[in-house]
Design a protein around this motif. Structure first.
Motif, PDB file in Angstrom:
ATOM      1  N   THR A  74      24.334  18.234  56.426  1.00  0.00           N
ATOM      2  CA  THR A  74      23.836  19.528  56.890  1.00  0.00           C
ATOM      3  C   THR A  74      22.756  20.051  55.939  1.00  0.00           C
ATOM      4  O   THR A  74      22.652  19.618  54.799  1.00  0.00           O
ATOM      5  CB  THR A  74      24.970  20.578  56.962  1.00  0.00           C
ATOM      6  OG1 THR A  74      25.525  20.768  55.665  1.00  0.00           O
ATOM      7  CG2 THR A  74      26.047  20.149  57.947  1.00  0.00           C
ATOM      8  N   LEU A  75      21.970  21.004  56.450  1.00  0.00           N
ATOM      9  CA  LEU A  75      20.920  21.645  55.675  1.00  0.00           C
ATOM     10  C   LEU A  75      20.703  23.037  56.260  1.00  0.00           C
ATOM     11  O   LEU A  75      20.661  23.201  57.478  1.00  0.00           O
ATOM     12  CB  LEU A  75      19.630  20.820  55.781  1.00  0.00           C
ATOM     13  CG  LEU A  75      18.404  21.334  55.046  1.00  0.00           C
ATOM     14  CD1 LEU A  75      18.607  21.265  53.537  1.00  0.00           C
ATOM     15  CD2 LEU A  75      17.184  20.516  55.437  1.00  0.00           C
ATOM     16  N   HIS A  76      20.593  24.046  55.395  1.00  0.00           N
ATOM     17  CA  HIS A  76      20.325  25.399  55.880  1.00  0.00           C
ATOM     18  C   HIS A  76      18.875  25.520  56.347  1.00  0.00           C
ATOM     19  O   HIS A  76      17.964  25.006  55.693  1.00  0.00           O
ATOM     20  CB  HIS A  76      20.603  26.425  54.782  1.00  0.00           C
ATOM     21  CG  HIS A  76      22.050  26.679  54.580  1.00  0.00           C
ATOM     22  ND1 HIS A  76      22.815  25.973  53.682  1.00  0.00           N
ATOM     23  CD2 HIS A  76      22.885  27.552  55.191  1.00  0.00           C
ATOM     24  CE1 HIS A  76      24.057  26.397  53.735  1.00  0.00           C
ATOM     25  NE2 HIS A  76      24.135  27.356  54.641  1.00  0.00           N
ATOM     26  N   ARG A  77      18.693  26.209  57.457  1.00  0.00           N
ATOM     27  CA  ARG A  77      17.348  26.383  58.007  1.00  0.00           C
ATOM     28  C   ARG A  77      16.418  27.072  57.014  1.00  0.00           C
ATOM     29  O   ARG A  77      15.240  26.740  56.914  1.00  0.00           O
ATOM     30  CB  ARG A  77      17.426  27.168  59.315  1.00  0.00           C
ATOM     31  CG  ARG A  77      17.968  26.359  60.465  1.00  0.00           C
ATOM     32  CD  ARG A  77      18.087  27.211  61.749  1.00  0.00           C
ATOM     33  NE  ARG A  77      18.498  26.389  62.859  1.00  0.00           N
ATOM     34  CZ  ARG A  77      19.769  26.131  63.179  1.00  0.00           C
ATOM     35  NH1 ARG A  77      20.751  26.662  62.452  1.00  0.00           N
ATOM     36  NH2 ARG A  77      20.071  25.361  64.202  1.00  0.00           N
ATOM     37  N   ALA A  78      16.929  28.069  56.277  1.00  0.00           N
ATOM     38  CA  ALA A  78      16.093  28.777  55.301  1.00  0.00           C
ATOM     39  C   ALA A  78      15.623  27.830  54.201  1.00  0.00           C
ATOM     40  O   ALA A  78      14.483  27.920  53.741  1.00  0.00           O
ATOM     41  CB  ALA A  78      16.868  29.952  54.704  1.00  0.00           C
TER      42      ALA A  78
END
Length: 105
Positions: A74-78
């Motif tokens: 996973t990766l945060h959009r920000a």
């Protein structure tokens, strides 16, 4: 999408095969997108991301690697947004499709 030089582990190869089976049209579109960029004559960078999450990025750093997918799924959009600005301002990834990963994972 698999590119020459990718060093994907068993998990990533399995996920890729599953994605190509379930979402064949999307996988074909991604390949077509890459081919279009490569033949466009433009400077381009195509970021390959894991599953994106909402939420704050907490000033995390991002790692871009042209051949090795991240261990994190996973990766945060920000966090990705900050990385996209960095890539757009620089030239180190022109003509590449690097994997994006949160450096803290």
């Amino acid at each position: 999408m698999d590119l020459p030089g990718d060093r994907k582990g068993r998990r990533d190869r399995l996920i890729g095969a599953l994605a190509r089976t379930i979402a064949r049209g999307a996988a074909e579109d991604r390949r077509g997108e890459l081919d279009t960029w490569r033949t466009s004559g433009l400077d381009w960078t195509l970021i390959r991301v894991p599953r994106l999450l909402d939420g704050d990025d907490h000033a995390r750093k991002i790692v871009l690697d042209a051949h090795v997918p991240p261990r994190a799924t996973t990766l945060h959009r920000a966090t990705l947004a900050h990385a996209l600005v960095h890539v757009a301002e620089g030239r180190e990834h022109v003509g590449q499709a690097p994997f994006a990963a949160d450096a803290s994972n």
